[in-house]
Scaffold this active site. Structure first.
Site, PDB file in Angstrom:
ATOM      1  CD  GLU A 240      69.023  14.042 124.436  1.00  0.00           C
ATOM      2  OE1 GLU A 240      67.949  13.777 125.011  1.00  0.00           O
ATOM      3  OE2 GLU A 240      69.187  13.926 123.216  1.00  0.00           O
TER       4      GLU A 240
ATOM      5  CD  GLU B  76      71.264  10.187 122.229  1.00  0.00           C
ATOM      6  OE1 GLU B  76      70.074  10.300 121.861  1.00  0.00           O
ATOM      7  OE2 GLU B  76      71.596  10.253 123.416  1.00  0.00           O
TER       8      GLU B  76
HETATM    9  C1  GAL Z   1      67.530  11.054 123.305  1.00  0.00           C
HETATM   10  C2  GAL Z   1      68.156  10.416 124.539  1.00  0.00           C
HETATM   11  C3  GAL Z   1      68.400   8.938 124.353  1.00  0.00           C
HETATM   12  C4  GAL Z   1      67.194   8.272 123.758  1.00  0.00           C
HETATM   13  C5  GAL Z   1      66.841   8.964 122.457  1.00  0.00           C
HETATM   14  C6  GAL Z   1      65.652   8.368 121.762  1.00  0.00           C
HETATM   15  O1  GAL Z   1      66.876  12.242 123.618  1.00  0.00           O
HETATM   16  O2  GAL Z   1      69.369  11.038 124.839  1.00  0.00           O
HETATM   17  O3  GAL Z   1      68.720   8.360 125.604  1.00  0.00           O
HETATM   18  O4  GAL Z   1      66.142   8.369 124.659  1.00  0.00           O
HETATM   19  O5  GAL Z   1      66.522  10.312 122.734  1.00  0.00           O
HETATM   20  O6  GAL Z   1      65.348   9.056 120.578  1.00  0.00           O
END
Ligand code: GAL
Length: 689
Positions: free
Chosen positions: A153, A311
């Site tokens: 990110e 994710e």
């Molecule tokens: C994202 C990040 C992850 C984790 C996740 C939690 O922004 O890439 O590593 O922190 O959020 O929601």
């Protein structure tokens, strides 16, 4: 997307971030067993493991990663191997304190969390490329390696840095942009205003905290620079990895709908072999399923086809004021909705819930409670669902409607010193997107300069800034027979953020057949009544302007306020097409009625007749078959017209498919023409989920 460097996994990918380094090795065997049970096919490893992989500068310890990758391979699970560059170790910052970022108030941040580095730091770049190169070379031939996960990110916590090294990099970027011509920069930035004229490049600094409103073009170029600066870090790492592994695809996970500091992903997407995105629900969003769909359509459009959901969460996150767990079935609906919008893989943050660290209260695939939990059951079920949907891989969504999405327009409109500080680009896009989502109308997102010939209808809900080429592209689309609809405060400034004079909405004035001489933004609690070809009781908020018709007809006008009688919504015949102007922000029902009329007139058909409330309908089209995705967000379920085979149950569908309450159905269509022509559908009453 590169055809050569692609993810060579069968079916839809399934997995999550896997951080075994946070656990004793005894746990890893259980991880493997449970991953197989859940149908996991790929995991992202090593994202935050820099401190363990390189315990001191130039000293490496790959013993743990060697074991992890071997174990994954033995268990038939592919690795999306990360470069750990989002989180430099403490030793790096002790050696290079100048690499810590400085905020706009001049405060230098400390290490102790993650992504706390200056994107322009030469020391950071050297260290990041060094570790990326070591990893690339060491694992180039590892059989588990399927994809590179570059960084994590970009810009999530450090989208900008105001230190002196960043200032120098900004100046280099500006010299290149303005071809070394400082006068050109002065004219572009309008620096005769407030005595801001620059006589020397070294006088230029980042838009640090200052006494009054900063220069808009200075800030806009800063945003562009920050996005490009991070992009150059990505491409540098990617190139190091490509040299080591020419055939392995590289991705980095986007966050398409986050904060104003967002990156211009239109410029990023072509640099990725595979486009991937992270998506999280907002606890306060009562219809977050619409945000899932909007972001999915946006990512698919940037990818130009299938993409990966890198994710999302099985349940609550840990970074909102109150972190809501998902409702029954919501995780499954979210995941299948991403697939419906073109995702060829579904992954979560993260595999096993952490016991320690800043994200110990974040949900995961394997929760603190273990396998005797609802989340685990849902995770296993989703694995089976994705296996059943393997054949949709590679298919994509065809749309007749294009939404114009431009980060420059978003950045510029949300700068300070606007007629109203209440305007939010994403709110305005969501306003217009929602009725199309409810109607089951397929949508692509486009840049202002995209070839619009495949579309019948182009919607530009918020396009404050538009360059000449983009404006010509959009207006000529209408002129040549298309339907264009433009939202208020669009066309106002050029790409230097200079107002287009002669009447608003500047660039679109002639195509829309209107001319506005003064803006009347509304106060937060002000509402205006509308009359005309709009529903009874139609109202509008946030914005009004004194529109005069030059060639357009008024569709709706204000009933009250100082603009009583002035047109609020207009329609103009432009060339052989039509151009609509929505000069205010109508209430949701009124906007839905207007958009329904606009799309009807443009000949845009929904995926499936009239949908019951809360049913999402999307079609992915493949070379051999089409796939109709139906998802019930209403909790009522429905019987919907379809023919073919329902893939989640494997059952044949003859004329009608039962969509269980809160559930989903995916029909491989055999009689597309019949189902596409089907009429109104009926709620199914109680579901059988
Ligand atoms: C994202 C990040 C992850 C984790 C996740 C939690 O922004 O890439 O590593 O922190 O959020 O929601």
């Amino acid at each position: 997307m590169s055809t050569e460097r692609r993810l060579r996994l069968p079916g839809l990918a399934y997995g999550g971030d896997y951080n075994p380094e946070q656990w004793p090795e005894e746990v890893w065997a259980e991880d493997m067993r449970l991953m197989r049970e859940a149908g996991v096919t790929i995991v992202s490893v090593g994202i935050f493991s820099w401190a363990l992989l390189e315990p001191a500068e130039g000293v490496y310890d790959f013993s743990r990663m060697d074991k992890i990758l071997d174990l994954l391979h033995e268990n038939g699970i592919a690795a999306d191997l990360a470069t750990p560059t989002a989180s430099p170790p403490a030793w790096f910052f002790r050696a290079h304190p100048e690499a810590l970022p400085v905020d706009r108030d001049g405060r230098r941040l400390s290490y102790g969390s993650r992504q706390t580095f200056c994107p322009s730091s030469p020391a950071y770049r050297t260290a990041a490329l060094r570790i990326a190169g070591e990893i690339g070379r060491r694992y180039a031939d590892h059989p588990a390696l399927a994809m590179w996960h570059v960084h994590n990110e970009y810009g999530c916590h450090n989208a900008e840095c105001h230190c002196d090294e960043s200032a120098a990099a900004f100046r280099r970027w500006l010299r290149a942009k303005y071809a070394g011509d400082l006068d050109a920069l002065n004219h572009a930035w309008g620096t005769t205003f407030w005595s801001q004229w620059y006589y020397d490049w070294d006088e230029i600094i980042p838009p640090r905290a200052t006494g009054a409103a900063p220069n808009p073009t200075h800030q806009l170029d800063w945003r562009r620079f920050c996005s490009d600066e991070l992009l150059s870090l990505f491409t540098a790492e990617r190139d190091v990895l490509r040299r080591a592994t020419p055939g392995i695809p590289a991705t980095t996970n986007f966050m398409v709908n986050f904060s104003i500091e967002a990156l211009d992903y239109w410029r990023w997407a072509p640099e990725l072999d595979i486009v991937s995105n992270d998506h999280y629900l907002r606890s306060t969003d009562p219809e977050s399923e619409i945000d899932v769909a909007l972001c999915g359509d946006l990512v698919r459009s940037m990818a130009g086809g299938p993409w990966l959901l890198m994710e999302h969460s099985t349940g609550a996150v840990n970074w909102q004021p109150v972190n809501r767990a998902k409702r029954p079935g919501e995780m499954r609906r979210n995941a299948l909705a991403h697939v419906a919008r073109g995702a060829d893989g579904i992954a979560f943050f993260q595999w096993r819930a952490a016991k320690a660290g800043a994200e110990q209260w974040h949900s995961s695939m394997l929760p603190h409670a273990g396998t005797d939990s609802q989340i685990w059951q849902d995770v296993v079920r989703l694995g089976a669902d994705l296996e059943a949907l393997a054949e949709v891989r590679g298919s994509t969504v065809a749309a007749d409607v294009a939404f114009v999405w431009d980060w420059n327009a978003r950045w510029a409109m949300e700068l300070p010193s606007q007629p109203s500080s209440a305007l939010r680009f994403t709110d305005l896009v969501r306003d217009w997107y929602s009725p199309l989502w409810r109607a089951g109308v397929a949508v692509d997102f486009v840049r202002p300069d995209t070839d619009l010939s495949p579309y019948r209808l182009v919607l530009a809900p918020s396009l404050y800034l538009i360059d000449d080429a983009g404006a010509a592209n959009l207006t000529s689309f209408a002129e040549r027979g298309g339907t264009l609809a433009v939202g208020f405060h669009s066309g106002a400034v050029d790409d230097n953020c200079h107002v287009r004079t002669g009447g608003y909405p500047g660039a679109f004035r002639d195509a829309l057949g209107v001319r506005t001489d003064e803006l009347f933004p509304l106060l937060p609690d002000e509402t205006r009544q509308l009359t005309g070809q709009v529903p009874q009781d139609a109202t509008a908020t946030q914005w009004s302007e004194r529109v005069r018709l030059t060639s357009a007809e008024a569709i709706a006008s204000y009933v009250d306020g100082s603009l009583a009688g002035v047109p609020a919504v207009t329609r103009n015949a432009h060339g052989t097409g039509t151009a609509w102007y929505l000069a205010t922000r109508p209430d949701p029902d009124t906007l839905a009625a207007l958009i329904a009329r606009i799309r009807d007139e443009a000949g845009v058909r929904p995926v499936l007749g009239t949908l019951p409330d809360g049913i999402e309908a999307v079609r992915r089209s493949g070379t051999d078959a089409d796939y109709l995705f139906l998802i019930d967000h209403s909790g009522a379920g429905a019987d919907l017209p379809a023919h073919g085979v329902e893939l989640l149950t494997g059952k044949p569908v003859h004329g009608s498919v039962v969509l269980p309450a809160g559930g989903a159905a995916v029909v491989r269509e055999t009689h597309r023409s019949q189902s596409a022509q089907a009429g109104t559908t009926t709620p199914a009453g109680s579901g059988n989920r």
